[in-house]
Design a protein around this motif. Structure first.
Motif, PDB file in Angstrom:
ATOM      1  N   ALA A 184       0.828  -1.213   0.000  1.00  0.00           N
ATOM      2  CA  ALA A 184       0.000   0.000   0.000  1.00  0.00           C
ATOM      3  C   ALA A 184       0.858   1.257   0.000  1.00  0.00           C
ATOM      4  O   ALA A 184       0.526   2.259  -0.643  1.00  0.00           O
ATOM      5  CB  ALA A 184      -0.932   0.006   1.210  1.00  0.00           C
ATOM      6  N   GLN A 185       1.950   1.229   0.763  1.00  0.00           N
ATOM      7  CA  GLN A 185       2.798   2.413   0.943  1.00  0.00           C
ATOM      8  C   GLN A 185       1.958   3.615   1.380  1.00  0.00           C
ATOM      9  O   GLN A 185       2.273   4.762   1.057  1.00  0.00           O
ATOM     10  CB  GLN A 185       3.549   2.751  -0.350  1.00  0.00           C
ATOM     11  N   ASP A 186       0.895   3.331   2.090  1.00  0.00           N
ATOM     12  CA  ASP A 186      -0.058   4.377   2.490  1.00  0.00           C
ATOM     13  C   ASP A 186      -0.549   4.013   3.887  1.00  0.00           C
ATOM     14  O   ASP A 186      -1.402   3.139   4.048  1.00  0.00           O
ATOM     15  CB  ASP A 186      -1.217   4.411   1.490  1.00  0.00           C
ATOM     16  N   MET A 187       0.004   4.662   4.887  1.00  0.00           N
ATOM     17  CA  MET A 187      -0.313   4.300   6.260  1.00  0.00           C
ATOM     18  C   MET A 187      -1.785   4.555   6.591  1.00  0.00           C
ATOM     19  O   MET A 187      -2.384   3.818   7.365  1.00  0.00           O
ATOM     20  CB  MET A 187       0.592   5.058   7.223  1.00  0.00           C
ATOM     21  N   ASP A 188      -2.374   5.575   6.003  1.00  0.00           N
ATOM     22  CA  ASP A 188      -3.790   5.828   6.274  1.00  0.00           C
ATOM     23  C   ASP A 188      -4.654   4.679   5.756  1.00  0.00           C
ATOM     24  O   ASP A 188      -5.609   4.279   6.423  1.00  0.00           O
ATOM     25  CB  ASP A 188      -4.231   7.151   5.637  1.00  0.00           C
ATOM     26  N   ARG A 189      -4.337   4.164   4.581  1.00  0.00           N
ATOM     27  CA  ARG A 189      -5.093   3.031   4.042  1.00  0.00           C
ATOM     28  C   ARG A 189      -4.928   1.808   4.937  1.00  0.00           C
ATOM     29  O   ARG A 189      -5.887   1.104   5.222  1.00  0.00           O
ATOM     30  CB  ARG A 189      -4.637   2.702   2.621  1.00  0.00           C
ATOM     31  N   ILE A 190      -3.715   1.581   5.401  1.00  0.00           N
ATOM     32  CA  ILE A 190      -3.461   0.446   6.273  1.00  0.00           C
ATOM     33  C   ILE A 190      -4.242   0.587   7.579  1.00  0.00           C
ATOM     34  O   ILE A 190      -4.863  -0.362   8.059  1.00  0.00           O
ATOM     35  CB  ILE A 190      -1.944   0.313   6.541  1.00  0.00           C
ATOM     36  N   ARG A 191      -4.232   1.784   8.155  1.00  0.00           N
ATOM     37  CA  ARG A 191      -4.967   2.015   9.404  1.00  0.00           C
ATOM     38  C   ARG A 191      -6.465   1.778   9.212  1.00  0.00           C
ATOM     39  O   ARG A 191      -7.124   1.198  10.076  1.00  0.00           O
ATOM     40  CB  ARG A 191      -4.723   3.434   9.904  1.00  0.00           C
ATOM     41  N   LYS A 192      -7.008   2.244   8.097  1.00  0.00           N
ATOM     42  CA  LYS A 192      -8.444   2.070   7.846  1.00  0.00           C
ATOM     43  C   LYS A 192      -8.806   0.591   7.751  1.00  0.00           C
ATOM     44  O   LYS A 192      -9.855   0.160   8.253  1.00  0.00           O
ATOM     45  CB  LYS A 192      -8.846   2.800   6.560  1.00  0.00           C
ATOM     46  N   VAL A 193      -7.954  -0.186   7.108  1.00  0.00           N
ATOM     47  CA  VAL A 193      -8.216  -1.624   7.012  1.00  0.00           C
ATOM     48  C   VAL A 193      -8.135  -2.265   8.393  1.00  0.00           C
ATOM     49  O   VAL A 193      -9.005  -3.059   8.778  1.00  0.00           O
ATOM     50  CB  VAL A 193      -7.224  -2.289   6.031  1.00  0.00           C
ATOM     51  N   LEU A 194      -7.132  -1.920   9.162  1.00  0.00           N
ATOM     52  CA  LEU A 194      -6.986  -2.494  10.495  1.00  0.00           C
ATOM     53  C   LEU A 194      -8.150  -2.112  11.410  1.00  0.00           C
ATOM     54  O   LEU A 194      -8.544  -2.895  12.287  1.00  0.00           O
ATOM     55  CB  LEU A 194      -5.660  -2.058  11.118  1.00  0.00           C
ATOM     56  N   LYS A 195      -8.727  -0.932  11.216  1.00  0.00           N
ATOM     57  CA  LYS A 195      -9.851  -0.510  12.058  1.00  0.00           C
ATOM     58  C   LYS A 195     -11.091  -1.375  11.864  1.00  0.00           C
ATOM     59  O   LYS A 195     -11.994  -1.368  12.711  1.00  0.00           O
ATOM     60  CB  LYS A 195     -10.186   0.960  11.778  1.00  0.00           C
ATOM     61  N   THR A 196     -11.153  -2.140  10.773  1.00  0.00           N
ATOM     62  CA  THR A 196     -12.279  -3.056  10.579  1.00  0.00           C
ATOM     63  C   THR A 196     -12.141  -4.297  11.453  1.00  0.00           C
ATOM     64  O   THR A 196     -13.071  -5.107  11.510  1.00  0.00           O
ATOM     65  CB  THR A 196     -12.398  -3.485   9.102  1.00  0.00           C
ATOM     66  N   GLY A 197     -10.985  -4.473  12.089  1.00  0.00           N
ATOM     67  CA  GLY A 197     -10.774  -5.606  12.979  1.00  0.00           C
ATOM     68  C   GLY A 197     -10.084  -6.793  12.350  1.00  0.00           C
ATOM     69  O   GLY A 197      -9.818  -7.787  13.033  1.00  0.00           O
ATOM     70  N   VAL A 198      -9.765  -6.700  11.048  1.00  0.00           N
ATOM     71  CA  VAL A 198      -9.138  -7.825  10.361  1.00  0.00           C
ATOM     72  C   VAL A 198      -7.631  -7.816  10.599  1.00  0.00           C
ATOM     73  O   VAL A 198      -7.071  -6.870  11.165  1.00  0.00           O
ATOM     74  CB  VAL A 198      -9.431  -7.774   8.851  1.00  0.00           C
ATOM     75  N   ASN A 199      -6.987  -8.860  10.129  1.00  0.00           N
ATOM     76  CA  ASN A 199      -5.529  -8.947  10.112  1.00  0.00           C
ATOM     77  C   ASN A 199      -5.034  -8.564   8.714  1.00  0.00           C
ATOM     78  O   ASN A 199      -5.775  -8.650   7.738  1.00  0.00           O
ATOM     79  CB  ASN A 199      -5.084 -10.366  10.438  1.00  0.00           C
ATOM     80  N   ILE A 200      -3.782  -8.140   8.636  1.00  0.00           N
ATOM     81  CA  ILE A 200      -3.207  -7.790   7.344  1.00  0.00           C
ATOM     82  C   ILE A 200      -1.882  -8.520   7.144  1.00  0.00           C
ATOM     83  O   ILE A 200      -1.182  -8.847   8.107  1.00  0.00           O
ATOM     84  CB  ILE A 200      -2.992  -6.274   7.190  1.00  0.00           C
ATOM     85  N   GLY A 201      -1.557  -8.763   5.878  1.00  0.00           N
ATOM     86  CA  GLY A 201      -0.293  -9.399   5.550  1.00  0.00           C
ATOM     87  C   GLY A 201       0.746  -8.406   5.069  1.00  0.00           C
ATOM     88  O   GLY A 201       0.497  -7.671   4.109  1.00  0.00           O
ATOM     89  N   PHE A 202       1.868  -8.365   5.760  1.00  0.00           N
ATOM     90  CA  PHE A 202       3.097  -7.797   5.201  1.00  0.00           C
ATOM     91  C   PHE A 202       3.815  -9.028   4.644  1.00  0.00           C
ATOM     92  O   PHE A 202       4.696  -9.611   5.281  1.00  0.00           O
ATOM     93  CB  PHE A 202       3.924  -7.098   6.289  1.00  0.00           C
ATOM     94  N   ASP A 203       3.386  -9.433   3.459  1.00  0.00           N
ATOM     95  CA  ASP A 203       3.713 -10.782   2.994  1.00  0.00           C
ATOM     96  C   ASP A 203       4.398 -10.819   1.641  1.00  0.00           C
ATOM     97  O   ASP A 203       4.407 -11.850   0.971  1.00  0.00           O
ATOM     98  CB  ASP A 203       2.434 -11.644   2.962  1.00  0.00           C
TER      99      ASP A 203
END
Length: 289
Positions: A184-203
């Motif tokens: 994403a290279q976009d911390m705001d996008r990452i934060r918004k996804v995390l706020k939904t309660g899901v997990n994310i991959g730095f994969d």
């Protein structure tokens, strides 16, 4: 290093893969059995004891080979079910209803052939009708089995839409991993996804043609400072022959040999690393899976 990450899980890998039917590139046929085994043996010495293989129907999944690699390497390899994304969905499945697709996934999960639904994906900035059917089917299969869902985002696009759709349809957020969020290279996008309660991959660690690892390190430092790394998992996503050590690539061992030392040198806490590689995968997959 082995003592730090003993019991670690790589959460998004491919032990055998063939995307060459569509990509028309022999490098995307990852069929290097012996070379892969040698790298897995290195991983086992590093402390990695489990790998989630997210290869599914149409991607070159080979159950027998995965079982053999598991036996020979001593690393538990978890199998996945489902279909990838357009245009990689085989023709015989592309017109199936969500219910038919779900039934096939449920059978594989209940028979013990697979434990995770994934990787199911969306195209770059586009969610095709075929892909929507896959997500509808994943919801049905998750509700029937409780299996985790691991997604593919193309360069992180539609990540928030994926998270909102799955959680909105009743999929347990704790059992969702939205993939490739490091791109994403976009911390705001990452934060918004995390706020939904899901997990994310730095994969996609080590894939410097997409993003230098130095930027991944900085993003993880920011997430740690904000208390958000307990919903992050790590992996390499090896998809080409040329990415293996034997063919001049970084290989599966890169994460432990190079990326983790970079995190520690930058000031990331050892406990954060254990969280991302051990406790969060255990929470998503179950400790004994």
């Amino acid at each position: 290093m082995a003592s730090l990450i003993q019991g670690a899980t790589l959460m998004h890998e491919h032990m055998h893969l063939d995307l060459s039917r569509i990509k028309k590139d022999p490098d995307t046929c990852l069929d290097c059995t012996q070379e892969t085994l040698e790298e897995l043996r290195k991983l086992r010495k590093q402390g990695i004891t489990r790998i989630l293989d997210v290869t599914n129907t149409g991607m070159g999944r080979d159950h027998d080979l995965l079982d053999w690699l598991e036996q020979e390497s001593g690393i538990r390899i978890l199998h996945s079910t489902g279909w990838y994304k357009d245009p990689f969905i085989p023709d015989e499945w592309s017109e199936k209803s969500p219910e038919e697709l779900a039934d096939a996934m449920i059978r594989e999960i209940r028979s013990g052939k697979a434990v995770v639904i994934g990787e199911i994906g969306t195209s770059k900035n586009r969610w095709t009708d075929n892909e929507r059917r896959l997500f509808e089917a994943a919801v049905l299969a998750h509700k029937a089995t409780g299996a985790p869902v691991y997604t593919h985002t193309t360069l992180s696009t539609l990540a928030l839409e994926q998270a909102q759709y799955l959680t909105g349809q009743g999929v347990d957020p704790d059992k969702i991993v939205i993939g490739h969020m490091d791109l994403a290279q976009d911390m705001d996008r990452i934060r918004k996804v995390l706020k939904t309660g899901v997990n994310i991959g730095f994969d996609t660690i080590g894939k410097s043609d997409y993003l230098p690892d130095e930027k991944r390190v900085q993003m993880l430092l920011e997430l740690e400072a904000e208390g958000l790394t307990d919903h992050v998992v790590l992996s390499m996503d090896i998809t080409r022959k040329s990415q293996l050590e034997a063919f001049g690539g970084k290989g599966y061992p890169w994460l432990a040999d190079h990326f983790i030392p970079s995190l520690l040198e930058a000031g990331l806490q050892p406990d954060t690393i254990r969280q991302m590689l051990i406790r969060t995968p255990d929470r998503i997959l179950g400790e004994q899976t």
